[in-house]
Design a protein around this motif. Sequence first.
Motif, PDB file in Angstrom:
ATOM      1  N   SER A  32      -0.724  52.131 111.889  1.00 17.54           N
ATOM      2  CA  SER A  32       0.350  51.127 111.754  1.00 17.54           C
ATOM      3  C   SER A  32       1.203  51.049 113.022  1.00 17.54           C
ATOM      4  N   GLN A  33       0.525  50.908 114.132  1.00 16.02           N
ATOM      5  CA  GLN A  33       1.279  50.877 115.391  1.00 16.02           C
ATOM      6  C   GLN A  33       1.780  49.465 115.702  1.00 16.02           C
ATOM      7  N   ASN A  34       3.084  49.363 115.920  1.00 19.47           N
ATOM      8  CA  ASN A  34       3.705  48.109 116.356  1.00 19.47           C
ATOM      9  C   ASN A  34       4.691  48.492 117.447  1.00 19.47           C
ATOM     10  N   PHE A  35       4.570  47.864 118.595  1.00 24.13           N
ATOM     11  CA  PHE A  35       5.412  48.296 119.711  1.00 24.13           C
ATOM     12  C   PHE A  35       6.554  47.318 119.962  1.00 24.13           C
ATOM     13  N   ILE A  36       7.710  47.879 120.295  1.00 24.89           N
ATOM     14  CA  ILE A  36       8.859  47.046 120.649  1.00 24.89           C
ATOM     15  C   ILE A  36       8.759  46.773 122.154  1.00 24.89           C
ATOM     16  N   MET A  37       8.772  45.529 122.526  1.00 21.03           N
ATOM     17  CA  MET A  37       8.556  45.208 123.932  1.00 21.03           C
ATOM     18  C   MET A  37       9.862  45.077 124.729  1.00 21.03           C
ATOM     19  N   VAL A  60      10.274  60.977 117.368  1.00 23.74           N
ATOM     20  CA  VAL A  60       8.996  60.976 116.662  1.00 23.74           C
ATOM     21  C   VAL A  60       8.307  59.628 116.841  1.00 23.74           C
ATOM     22  N   GLY A  61       7.020  59.692 117.139  1.00 23.17           N
ATOM     23  CA  GLY A  61       6.237  58.475 117.348  1.00 23.17           C
ATOM     24  C   GLY A  61       6.665  57.692 118.577  1.00 23.17           C
ATOM     25  N   PRO A  62       6.697  58.330 119.755  1.00 21.51           N
ATOM     26  CA  PRO A  62       7.154  57.603 120.950  1.00 21.51           C
ATOM     27  C   PRO A  62       6.189  56.516 121.408  1.00 21.51           C
ATOM     28  N   GLY A  63       4.890  56.630 121.018  1.00 20.59           N
ATOM     29  CA  GLY A  63       3.920  55.618 121.474  1.00 20.59           C
ATOM     30  C   GLY A  63       3.909  55.558 122.982  1.00 20.59           C
ATOM     31  N   PRO A  64       4.022  54.359 123.565  1.00 20.29           N
ATOM     32  CA  PRO A  64       3.976  54.257 125.030  1.00 20.29           C
ATOM     33  C   PRO A  64       5.272  54.703 125.713  1.00 20.29           C
ATOM     34  N   GLY A  65       6.280  55.058 124.946  1.00 21.48           N
ATOM     35  CA  GLY A  65       7.493  55.629 125.551  1.00 21.48           C
ATOM     36  C   GLY A  65       8.618  54.642 125.780  1.00 21.48           C
ATOM     37  N   ASN A  66       8.621  53.534 125.035  1.00 15.70           N
ATOM     38  CA  ASN A  66       9.666  52.522 125.273  1.00 15.70           C
ATOM     39  C   ASN A  66      11.055  52.995 124.803  1.00 15.70           C
ATOM     40  N   ILE A  67      11.129  53.556 123.578  1.00 10.89           N
ATOM     41  CA  ILE A  67      12.440  54.070 123.126  1.00 10.89           C
ATOM     42  C   ILE A  67      12.778  55.310 123.961  1.00 10.89           C
ATOM     43  N   THR A  68      11.727  56.067 124.332  1.00 11.27           N
ATOM     44  CA  THR A  68      11.948  57.280 125.143  1.00 11.27           C
ATOM     45  C   THR A  68      12.714  56.925 126.427  1.00 11.27           C
ATOM     46  N   VAL A  82       7.137  63.947 119.647  1.00  8.82           N
ATOM     47  CA  VAL A  82       6.064  64.306 118.703  1.00  8.82           C
ATOM     48  C   VAL A  82       5.256  63.042 118.431  1.00  8.82           C
ATOM     49  N   GLU A  83       4.044  63.007 118.943  1.00 14.19           N
ATOM     50  CA  GLU A  83       3.201  61.811 118.820  1.00 14.19           C
ATOM     51  C   GLU A  83       1.832  62.214 118.273  1.00 14.19           C
ATOM     52  N   LYS A  84       1.396  61.493 117.279  1.00 14.62           N
ATOM     53  CA  LYS A  84       0.127  61.822 116.617  1.00 14.62           C
ATOM     54  C   LYS A  84      -1.084  61.346 117.421  1.00 14.62           C
ATOM     55  N   ASP A  85      -0.930  60.230 118.104  1.00 18.17           N
ATOM     56  CA  ASP A  85      -2.057  59.593 118.771  1.00 18.17           C
ATOM     57  C   ASP A  85      -2.145  60.070 120.223  1.00 18.17           C
ATOM     58  N   VAL A 107       1.494  66.887 120.695  1.00 14.11           N
ATOM     59  CA  VAL A 107       0.590  65.977 119.980  1.00 14.11           C
ATOM     60  C   VAL A 107       0.438  66.552 118.577  1.00 14.11           C
ATOM     61  N   GLY A 108       0.937  65.849 117.605  1.00 13.43           N
ATOM     62  CA  GLY A 108       0.877  66.379 116.243  1.00 13.43           C
ATOM     63  C   GLY A 108       1.458  65.398 115.245  1.00 13.43           C
ATOM     64  N   ASP A 109       1.339  65.780 113.991  1.00 12.06           N
ATOM     65  CA  ASP A 109       1.819  64.948 112.888  1.00 12.06           C
ATOM     66  C   ASP A 109       3.208  65.442 112.487  1.00 12.06           C
ATOM     67  N   ILE A 110       4.190  64.573 112.532  1.00  9.45           N
ATOM     68  CA  ILE A 110       5.569  64.978 112.234  1.00  9.45           C
ATOM     69  C   ILE A 110       5.701  65.513 110.800  1.00  9.45           C
ATOM     70  N   LEU A 111       4.764  65.098 109.943  1.00 13.49           N
ATOM     71  CA  LEU A 111       4.837  65.572 108.551  1.00 13.49           C
ATOM     72  C   LEU A 111       4.420  67.043 108.435  1.00 13.49           C
ATOM     73  N   GLY A 138      13.460  57.942 115.709  1.00 10.38           N
ATOM     74  CA  GLY A 138      12.073  57.514 115.604  1.00 10.38           C
ATOM     75  C   GLY A 138      11.882  56.137 115.031  1.00 10.38           C
ATOM     76  N   ASN A 139      10.918  55.448 115.622  1.00  8.49           N
ATOM     77  CA  ASN A 139      10.438  54.197 115.047  1.00  8.49           C
ATOM     78  C   ASN A 139       9.029  54.490 114.553  1.00  8.49           C
ATOM     79  N   LEU A 140       8.967  54.923 113.314  1.00  8.01           N
ATOM     80  CA  LEU A 140       7.692  55.364 112.741  1.00  8.01           C
ATOM     81  C   LEU A 140       7.072  54.270 111.889  1.00  8.01           C
ATOM     82  N   PRO A 141       5.767  54.391 111.615  1.00  9.71           N
ATOM     83  CA  PRO A 141       5.187  53.424 110.670  1.00  9.71           C
ATOM     84  C   PRO A 141       5.890  53.559 109.323  1.00  9.71           C
ATOM     85  N   PHE A 142       5.947  52.452 108.575  1.00  9.68           N
ATOM     86  CA  PHE A 142       6.661  52.460 107.286  1.00  9.68           C
ATOM     87  C   PHE A 142       6.070  53.493 106.325  1.00  9.68           C
TER      88      PHE A 142
HETATM   89  N1  SAM Z   1       8.036  54.148 119.631  1.00  9.75           N
HETATM   90  C1  SAM Z   1       7.122  53.051 119.837  1.00  9.75           C
HETATM   91  C2  SAM Z   1       7.876  51.749 119.679  1.00  9.75           C
HETATM   92  O1  SAM Z   1       8.975  51.775 119.106  1.00  9.75           O
HETATM   93  O2  SAM Z   1       7.395  50.709 120.112  1.00  9.75           O
HETATM   94  C3  SAM Z   1       5.942  53.098 118.881  1.00  9.75           C
HETATM   95  C4  SAM Z   1       6.279  52.828 117.444  1.00  9.75           C
HETATM   96  S1  SAM Z   1       4.877  52.684 116.387  1.00  9.75           S
HETATM   97  C5  SAM Z   1       5.590  51.779 115.044  1.00  9.75           C
HETATM   98  C6  SAM Z   1       4.765  54.261 115.604  1.00  9.75           C
HETATM   99  C7  SAM Z   1       4.310  55.406 116.471  1.00  9.75           C
HETATM  100  O3  SAM Z   1       4.288  56.587 115.655  1.00  9.75           O
HETATM  101  C8  SAM Z   1       2.898  55.260 117.031  1.00  9.75           C
HETATM  102  O4  SAM Z   1       2.890  55.660 118.373  1.00  9.75           O
HETATM  103  C9  SAM Z   1       2.054  56.197 116.163  1.00  9.75           C
HETATM  104  O5  SAM Z   1       0.926  56.700 116.841  1.00  9.75           O
HETATM  105  C10 SAM Z   1       3.062  57.282 115.847  1.00  9.75           C
HETATM  106  N2  SAM Z   1       2.788  58.008 114.602  1.00  9.75           N
HETATM  107  C11 SAM Z   1       2.268  57.518 113.464  1.00  9.75           C
HETATM  108  N3  SAM Z   1       2.229  58.455 112.505  1.00  9.75           N
HETATM  109  C12 SAM Z   1       2.756  59.570 113.063  1.00  9.75           C
HETATM  110  C13 SAM Z   1       2.978  60.884 112.583  1.00  9.75           C
HETATM  111  N4  SAM Z   1       2.663  61.220 111.337  1.00  9.75           N
HETATM  112  N5  SAM Z   1       3.529  61.804 113.413  1.00  9.75           N
HETATM  113  C14 SAM Z   1       3.857  61.461 114.687  1.00  9.75           C
HETATM  114  N6  SAM Z   1       3.664  60.228 115.188  1.00  9.75           N
HETATM  115  C15 SAM Z   1       3.119  59.300 114.404  1.00  9.75           C
END
Ligand code: SAM
Length: 342
Positions: A32-37, A60-68, A82-85, A107-111, A138-142
Amino acid sequence: MSGHKMVQRLPPLPTIKDILRLYNLRAMKQLSQNFIMESRITDKIAKVAGDISGGHVCEVGPGPGNITRSIINRNPKSILLVEKDRRFLPPLEMLAEAAPCPVKIVVGDILTVNMESLFPQEEAKVWTDSPPNIHLIGNLPFNVATPLIIRWLRCISEKSSAWKMGRVRMTLTFQKEVAERMVAPILTKERCRLSVMAQNWCHIEHRFNIPGKAFVPKPDVDVGVVHFVPLVTPLIELPFELVEKVARCMFSFRQKHCIKCFANLFPKATRDSYVRRLLEDAEIPYDMRSFQLTMPEIRRVCFAYQRILDETPILNKYNYRKHLDADMDSILEDEERGVVSL
Ligand code: SAM
């Protein structure tokens, strides 16, 4: 020298769009990756966290590092990502190298990540003190954000995990409707179990919404940014499980009188007498509805239930729903439909 803090900013970097192209990073549907541009929006999210300068941030879930990037520009002392991907490792490593503060990547699952020793011990504050300068953002998937906040509320109730450091604050995104439910006051249609649980342990503010169109790819819904500060004393000072069980029953039939809802706390054979006793002890009229009950009223029900359990502990084993820890999304759906599986 003036008294101004030295603000160290990032050197010019490729845009997030370029980063995604450069590293061939396509949003993965299953994560469920959606990036804020827009940096204007990521800056706004980082700002909601409050004054993080000199503090320790876990994103949590930095993705490409935009919020970072926006976090780094607010001058924290250290950042933990903490990034899963793991596809995001190269751009995050590049960002870490350019950052003026230490940036550690996990690199890991925040859960499942152990959050107990993520922050320097000397930053810990006693619970009754002001919050430590430690922030979770964190901007995590819903589908991750909702179970995660339930898990973290439980940790807050136990003062465990990251909350061994004190009242660590959180800035998280949710589907807009879920954000609205979390802050929902009584008498609103959004009021649900999540409102009771979140409001019992935290001061919560739904700070702003991000329209779906600000994300790539665009999700079907808008996003709410929510800030949480754990309360010094919860409104209902009882174990998480008990409050959750009561809240779950409470919203099991949204439109029915609460006598019908709370009856689900007890096995069928003894239900009638126990539920009457519960409501009489709590001084709640039988015909009230769940969304009308104030936190002090819910508190009275929880304590009345606790008194019944103290007297007859076996009743604690009774659960009208078999899977108490079921995925929050399905629970929310059930609450919406008013469905209860007995
Ligand atoms: N931070 C970026 C942004 O705001 O554009 C990416 C947000 S994207 C909605 C969610 C990010 O959380 C993705 O990079 C995804 O790989 C990561 N992610 C998803 N499930 C995760 C988990 N269980 N633990 C850590 N990261 C996770």
